[in-house]
Design a protein around this motif. Sequence first.
Motif, mmCIF file in Angstrom:
data_model
loop_
_atom_site.group_PDB
_atom_site.id
_atom_site.type_symbol
_atom_site.label_atom_id
_atom_site.label_comp_id
_atom_site.label_asym_id
_atom_site.label_seq_id
_atom_site.Cartn_x
_atom_site.Cartn_y
_atom_site.Cartn_z
ATOM 1 N N UNK A 110 38.527 21.692 38.760
ATOM 2 C CA UNK A 110 37.483 20.931 39.457
ATOM 3 C C UNK A 110 36.748 20.014 38.492
ATOM 4 N N UNK A 111 36.462 20.516 37.301
ATOM 5 C CA UNK A 111 35.784 19.678 36.306
ATOM 6 C C UNK A 111 36.638 18.467 35.948
ATOM 7 N N UNK A 112 37.958 18.681 35.768
ATOM 8 C CA UNK A 112 38.836 17.563 35.450
ATOM 9 C C UNK A 112 38.841 16.518 36.568
ATOM 10 N N UNK A 113 38.726 16.992 37.813
ATOM 11 C CA UNK A 113 38.736 16.088 38.966
ATOM 12 C C UNK A 113 37.337 15.572 39.313
ATOM 13 N N UNK A 114 36.349 15.925 38.466
ATOM 14 C CA UNK A 114 34.960 15.487 38.662
ATOM 15 C C UNK A 114 34.370 15.986 39.988
ATOM 16 N N UNK A 115 34.767 17.192 40.377
ATOM 17 C CA UNK A 115 34.200 17.849 41.555
ATOM 18 C C UNK A 115 33.075 18.762 41.065
ATOM 19 N N UNK A 116 31.864 18.629 41.603
ATOM 20 C CA UNK A 116 30.762 19.468 41.125
ATOM 21 C C UNK A 116 31.005 20.952 41.402
ATOM 22 N N UNK A 117 30.627 21.783 40.446
ATOM 23 C CA UNK A 117 30.878 23.220 40.516
ATOM 24 C C UNK A 117 29.568 23.990 40.363
ATOM 25 N N UNK A 118 29.418 25.040 41.180
ATOM 26 C CA UNK A 118 28.324 25.997 41.050
ATOM 27 C C UNK A 118 28.949 27.362 40.766
ATOM 28 N N UNK A 119 28.413 28.071 39.800
ATOM 29 C CA UNK A 119 28.878 29.410 39.454
ATOM 30 C C UNK A 119 27.776 30.410 39.795
ATOM 31 N N UNK A 120 28.172 31.588 40.240
ATOM 32 C CA UNK A 120 27.202 32.661 40.433
ATOM 33 C C UNK A 120 27.544 33.823 39.509
ATOM 34 N N UNK A 121 26.552 34.285 38.761
ATOM 35 C CA UNK A 121 26.710 35.435 37.877
ATOM 36 C C UNK A 121 25.803 36.561 38.370
ATOM 37 N N UNK A 122 26.396 37.697 38.728
ATOM 38 C CA UNK A 122 25.633 38.813 39.276
ATOM 39 C C UNK A 122 24.995 39.688 38.201
ATOM 40 N N UNK A 123 25.705 39.897 37.082
ATOM 41 C CA UNK A 123 25.215 40.790 36.045
ATOM 42 C C UNK A 123 24.257 40.067 35.110
#
Length: 361
Positions: A110-123
């Motif tokens: 996604x980063x290579x294709x310039x698509x914005x990314x959101x990550x969720x970290x639970x710990x």
Amino acid sequence: MKIIVLTGGGTAGHVTPNIALLPKLRADGWDIKYIGSKQGIEKELIEKEGIPYHAISSGKLRRYFTLENVKDPFKVIYGFAEAHSVLKKIKPDVVFSKGGYVSVPVVLAAKMLKIPVIIHESDITPGLANKIASKGAKKICVNFPETLSYVGKKGILTGTPIREELFAGNKAKGKRLAQLKNDKPILLVMGGSLGSVKVNGALRESLDELLQTFNVVHICGKGNINNEYDCKAGYKQFEYVGEELPDIFAAADIMLSRAGANALAEIVALAIPNVLVPLSKQASRGDQILNAASMEKQGYSKVIQEEDLNNELLVEAIKDVFANKDTYRNIMRKNNSNNGTMNVINVIKEVSSPDQKTKKA
């Protein structure tokens, strides 16, 4: 119509928060797709929800030496190529990743294709997959305040998305399901399917004393029912509870639990007073110990370390928390991140907006 790709897998904990987002995403008109592994638990769970599922190759990222480490980099590379192809075809407005090994090639593609990314970290501390994937993220949603120090300026405290049905439980139905015939307060015990042996053992050794004060509903994990205890009045065992879990939660006055991040998010959202026994470092990377420490620091929980667990300490902790149950409930109800679903949805809206998409991750 905006398109969102959800990703994450390997364990239910990397999938259920994504599932929790589905009703609100649908209500807001999103076209939802999912990228997961070919063999992971996420495939079955997501297909039940009627979401188009795209399977890619996935290699495990290990911190220790094994011959599998020779093969898995090639699986990751192949998974990256597959994810790149899927994303290029779908052209999503945003990717939301809940983590797990399968998410790494998706986020990097996604980063290579310039698509914005959101990550969720639970710990509290990011796992290896999210550490790698974080470089491609615009925002990193976190469950604990302490995590913000690990993820930098991209971090935002949202809490964890919680399934709507958990809030719709019926106390009377929960009592009937557990076949409880008196009005004693209910202690709900959830040891988890893994690492449950010590919690189950300590609980059962303390049953006679606990049953003087409480009814005990024990979700003990697959294969862990012990029929020797069936004669104990006020004690009900389940291997697993599925659709009825909201009713069981509604019936619970206090909980004894491990300290997995998603379980803790549910406990806080439902404001259930609780005693936690985190997995020791011998059985994990120590994330549950940190999770539990944060819960205790915030006034949500009382913690017993696994190494210290014994009958006397367990009974004392449960009785102490129950005696102060209103204090624990009030503190949890004041928590400003327990609506994790809406908090994450708002981040998705922000990151996918046209002005934000033009900014570099």
